[in-house]
Design a protein around this motif. Structure first.
Motif, PDB file in Angstrom:
ATOM      1  N   ASP A 190      80.246  25.676 -62.041  1.00 15.01           N
ATOM      2  CA  ASP A 190      79.292  26.670 -62.506  1.00 15.01           C
ATOM      3  C   ASP A 190      78.406  27.079 -61.339  1.00 15.01           C
ATOM      4  O   ASP A 190      78.308  26.355 -60.347  1.00 15.01           O
ATOM      5  CB  ASP A 190      78.421  26.080 -63.637  1.00 15.01           C
ATOM      6  CG  ASP A 190      77.800  27.153 -64.516  1.00 15.01           C
ATOM      7  OD1 ASP A 190      77.114  26.797 -65.500  1.00 15.01           O
ATOM      8  OD2 ASP A 190      78.002  28.360 -64.239  1.00 15.01           O
ATOM      9  N   SER A 191      77.772  28.228 -61.490  1.00  9.97           N
ATOM     10  CA  SER A 191      76.841  28.649 -60.443  1.00  9.97           C
ATOM     11  C   SER A 191      75.863  29.657 -61.037  1.00  9.97           C
ATOM     12  O   SER A 191      76.111  30.239 -62.103  1.00  9.97           O
ATOM     13  CB  SER A 191      77.577  29.259 -59.250  1.00  9.97           C
ATOM     14  OG  SER A 191      78.217  30.458 -59.616  1.00  9.97           O
ATOM     15  N   MET A 192      74.752  29.828 -60.327  1.00  9.10           N
ATOM     16  CA  MET A 192      73.756  30.801 -60.772  1.00  9.10           C
ATOM     17  C   MET A 192      73.159  31.474 -59.550  1.00  9.10           C
ATOM     18  O   MET A 192      72.691  30.765 -58.638  1.00  9.10           O
ATOM     19  CB  MET A 192      72.648  30.102 -61.563  1.00  9.10           C
ATOM     20  CG  MET A 192      71.616  31.063 -62.134  1.00  9.10           C
ATOM     21  SD  MET A 192      70.474  30.288 -63.282  1.00  9.10           S
ATOM     22  CE  MET A 192      69.218  29.667 -62.182  1.00  9.10           C
ATOM     23  N   ASP A 193      73.225  32.788 -59.505  1.00  9.02           N
ATOM     24  CA  ASP A 193      72.694  33.582 -58.382  1.00  9.02           C
ATOM     25  C   ASP A 193      73.229  33.082 -57.048  1.00  9.02           C
ATOM     26  O   ASP A 193      72.533  33.140 -56.038  1.00  9.02           O
ATOM     27  CB  ASP A 193      71.151  33.503 -58.349  1.00  9.02           C
ATOM     28  CG  ASP A 193      70.528  33.996 -59.635  1.00  9.02           C
ATOM     29  OD1 ASP A 193      69.454  33.485 -60.022  1.00  9.02           O
ATOM     30  OD2 ASP A 193      71.122  34.873 -60.271  1.00  9.02           O
ATOM     31  N   PRO A 342      72.490  29.864 -66.371  1.00 11.52           N
ATOM     32  CA  PRO A 342      72.770  31.211 -65.865  1.00 11.52           C
ATOM     33  C   PRO A 342      72.400  32.309 -66.847  1.00 11.52           C
ATOM     34  O   PRO A 342      71.937  33.369 -66.452  1.00 11.52           O
ATOM     35  CB  PRO A 342      74.280  31.186 -65.600  1.00 11.52           C
ATOM     36  CG  PRO A 342      74.597  29.739 -65.376  1.00 11.52           C
ATOM     37  CD  PRO A 342      73.659  28.977 -66.265  1.00 11.52           C
ATOM     38  N   GLY A 345      68.672  32.270 -66.869  1.00 12.81           N
ATOM     39  CA  GLY A 345      68.226  32.468 -65.491  1.00 12.81           C
ATOM     40  C   GLY A 345      67.191  31.486 -64.999  1.00 12.81           C
ATOM     41  O   GLY A 345      66.561  31.722 -63.978  1.00 12.81           O
TER      42      GLY A 345
END
Lengths: 601, 181
Positions: A190-193, A342, A345
């Motif tokens: 997973d990832s965010m920004d 995500p 945010g």
């Protein structure tokens, strides 16, 4: 012995000459003498040389620049450009592809061919130089020999340099091929920004190799069961399914029992999991910090001659510096991002959900506003009864209705309770508080998350046991009787899927500042309540200004929908009920991720 | 991680990464002891070859920089021994003292460089320009003097002053950081 100012001046002149390359034999001997006589000048000398070095030589190459330099070195050899393309393809094309072993042989043959050709060229140059007639001049023979020898040595140096560089380039090229086609050791869970130095797709299979996360957050799931959450900026290397190297940045590792022995190396230390959750902060030359959140881990300094390794347990934190020295540091529960979300945010660092922040429109982690009013009569943002700069505050009669709050994500609604007409609605899903006491049927103040309560046209602090509340550091929700506010736990869980809400905690009481405001006939007595889905889970009755603050702890099991905080007049009158909940919060914990051991494409 | 084979090539990527990470520290160390760029370059290249060849014996329990500096030390001594009739060098006692201090100093090289960035930014624009002309363009002191239309002696003195200003600034910043840690 300390040098005089004359000596120091002379010393600095000598260093200037050294810097400009004009230091001849005699001044060099003088420099040597001064360095021998004055140890303090030795430190100055070292500092000066390193400064000079930093100023004029080294521009650290980024990976792109290194690659560019290497390309240029290859490209200066005439030949097929597909030699380079064979090696330095677009990384996203290389990942996951098998490599034909015959390509390896082709690379090795071509590299050797080019090396042989280069060395032959250099030998040719050397022979030509030797064959050229020497020009006689006025120089004496000894000096001519020195010049000739220097010329020859210069060519040899050039050839040696080329050989060294060629060998290193060959090693790099072969190693690049080897690294690029190594086994899959993890996946990008997973990832965010996130912004990486290479193209990265969701759920990408990750091979052994180096990575740079320039921005955002990423969770990497290793094949053996370790989960690592990386916070940018970070540079790291995935070494195997059980090992990684953190060059710089922060990570939090959660290691499943199957992955016990998972190892993180930094420049300063090696950390081996013994069944745990730990955070590591590292830098290329700074110290490395280890914080142990759960379980145990071993910490071993990497510096030669450093102290032996040690075991850390939950709640401990250590720092290892470049010399291998290990010392205790303050364990910081919120130093590392432990979950990111995500869709919504935001990130979670282990802190509780602050309900005062939620009342201010926030997510519970500091994004809300302070000094925000919610009108009890409407559920809308209030003005605090200030109209045209004048206060219009007065007692309002309760309509005994529940007012849904639509504009704050985790606030369900507000109301002013009076049990004289029967059960009171306390949620948008019609949960009823059946045992709501009879009250005066009026309220004075709207719900507020700031640091004061108003009376007599003045602001009075919210204070319990000498501690002021209503700030970011010590938040509070003021509920002057008779008032209630309901929070939506389901909405929070939807936006924070990896977290489990386990408890509501707070203090409650009447502000001590009421003492100075009360006259002898007033008492200011209130009752405090905490409801969960309309059911009473806490009560504190007859609390007045002289009462001790009440500690509230309400365990939650994970299925509750709403938590409601209420203050009612304890004596049938809301006068001077400067009641508030101090540091109202929901304690949360991370839900451990469970997944199968093998990660397939 | 110990290597079981004498052939370092499977670990070339690892060696390169470690070497490139510490390359500037290794060169700084060498320069402290030979104080001559051309000789420092030669020694560094020879040391790099030795490191490459001996990398199979490098254990992950060791610290790469320390290991590399020891190799560089031996290469320096070999070099000075070979060139002693031609190349004036420091006396053995001075070399020994400088060596110990240089090992310690290069380990904080990155902090020094960070401090340098800050300290350069604090210089007057004219001084920054002089540094830029001298170092970024690689111009000789004569060329710099010609560019700014000053005498060589004036530029020489100005550069001396700037270097010492930077030196004091860097030392202060390092002490500040030490106190903060």
């Amino acid at each position: 012995m300390m040098p005089t100012s004359e000596i120091q001046k002379e010393f600095r002149e000598l260093l200037g000459a050294l810097r400009e390359g004009t230091l001849n034999e005699r001044p060099k001997a003088r420099l040597d003498l001064l360095l021998g006589q004055y140890p303090s000048l030795q430190d100055e000398y070292i500092d000066y040389v390193l400064l000079w070095h930093a100023l004029c030589c080294y521009q650290p190459l980024s990976r792109e620049e290194q690659s560019s330099v290497t390309r240029k070195m290859v490209e200066r050899w005439p030949g097929e450009h597909d030699f380079w393309h064979l090696i330095e393809e677009n990384p996203s094309d290389v990942k996951g592809k098998g490599r034909d072993p015959s390509d390896v042989k082709a690379i090795e043959r071509e590299a050797q061919r080019r090396l042989d050709r280069f060395l032959a060229e250099q030998e040719e140059i050397r022979k030509q130089q030797q064959a050229e007639p020497r020009q006689r001049s006025c120089l004496d023979l000894a000096e001519m020999a020195v010049h000739a020898r220097r010329g020859f040595e210069s060519v040899c140096r050039l050839a040696a340099r080329a050989a060294v560089l060629t060998t290193l380039v060959l090693a790099v090229l072969i190693a690049v091929w080897y690294a690029r086609t190594g086994p899959v050791v993890a996946s990008l869970a997973d990832s965010m920004d996130a912004k990486w130095d290479v193209d990265m797709t969701p759920q990408a299979a990750l091979h052994k190799g180096e990575f740079r996360l320039r921005q955002g957050y990423a969770r990497i799931a290793f094949k053996r069961g370790a989960d690592v959450l990386i916070e940018a900026p970070a540079e790291f290397r995935l070494q195997s399914a059980q090992r990684m190297i953190l060059y710089s940045g922060r990570l939090l590792a959660e290691v499943a029992p199957s992955a016990k022995g998972f190892r993180v190396d930094t420049s300063q230390a090696s950390i081996v999991d013994l069944g745990t959750q730990f955070g590591v902060k590292a830098g290329p030359t700074q110290a490395s910090d280890l914080h142990l959140f759960m379980g145990r881990a071993s910490l071993t300094p990497r510096a030669a001659g450093a102290a032996a390794g040690q075991i850390l347990t939950e709640g401990q934190a250590k720092r290892v510096d470049a010399t291998g020295r290990v010392r205790d540091i303050q364990f910081n529960k919120t130093a590392f991002v432990r979950r990111f979300f995500p869709k919504s945010g935001f990130t979670w660092r282990g802190q509780p959900i602050d309900l005062a922040d939620v009342g201010g429109g926030g997510n519970g982690f500091g994004t809300g506003q302070l000094n925000r009013w919610l009108e009890i009569g409407t559920g809308l943002d209030g003005t605090g009864y200030i109209v045209n700069g004048q206060t219009t505050q007065q007692y309002q009669t309760t309509d005994n209705r529940y007012h849904h709050v639509n504009h704050l994500p985790y606030v369900d609604g507000v109301f002013s309770p009076d049990g004289s007409a029967g059960p009171v609605q306390v949620s948008s899903r019609n949960h009823l508080w059946r045992d709501c006491p009879k009250t005066a049927g009026t309220y004075f103040e709207d719900v507020f998350n700031g640091d004061y309560i108003r009376a007599g046209g003045k602001r009075h602090g919210l204070v319990l046991k000498g501690q002021a509340f209503g700030t970011r550091e010590h938040p509070a929700i003021t509920l002057h009787s008779n008032a209630g506010i309901t929070f939506d736990l389901d909405a929070m869980r939807r936006d924070m899927p990896g977290l489990e809400i386990i408890e509501f905690k707070a203090l409650c009481g009447i502000s001590e500042h009421a003492r100075t405001h009360l006259d002898s006939t007033e008492t200011g007595t209130a009752d405090f309540w905490v409801l969960v889905d309309g059911n009473k889970r806490f009560e504190a009755l007859g609390i007045d200004v002289n009462s001790q603050p009440q500690e509230i702890s309400v365990p939650l099991g994970g299925r509750e929908q709403f938590v409601t905080l209420v203050s009612t007049d304890g004596d049938g009158r809301p006068n001077y009920d400067w009641s508030f909940f101090a540091e109202p919060r929901l304690e949360v914990r991370a839900i451990q991720t469970k997944r199968p051991l093998s990660i397939g494409q | 991680m110990s290597h079981s084979s004498n052939d370092p090539s499977p670990h070339g990527d690892e060696f390169m990464r470690l070497y490139l990470t510490h390359e500037h520290k290794i060169r700084g160390y060498i320069l402290c002891l030979v104080s001559n760029w051309a000789d420092a370059d030669d020694i560094q290249q020879q040391a790099a070859v030795v490191m490459w060849k001996k990398y199979a014996t490098f254990s992950s329990q060791q610290h790469f920089l320390h290991w590399a500096l020891r190799i560089a030390h031996y290469e320096i001594m070999n070099y000075l021994q070979k060139k002693r009739n031609r190349l004036p060098s420091y006396s053995p006692s001075v070399l020994e003292a400088l060596e110990a201090k240089a090992v310690k100093a290069v380990q904080e090289e990155d902090r020094r460089r960070e401090a340098l960035q800050t300290c350069v930014a604090r210089l007057r624009p004219r001084d920054q320009e002089l540094l830029r002309l001298r170092y970024e363009t690689g111009a000789t002191i004569q060329a710099v003097a010609a560019t700014v239309e000053r005498s060589v002696d004036a530029i020489y003195k100005a550069l001396n002053r700037i270097h010492y200003q930077l030196l004091q600034c860097i030392r202060s910043r390092l002490v500040e950081q030490e106190n903060r840690l």
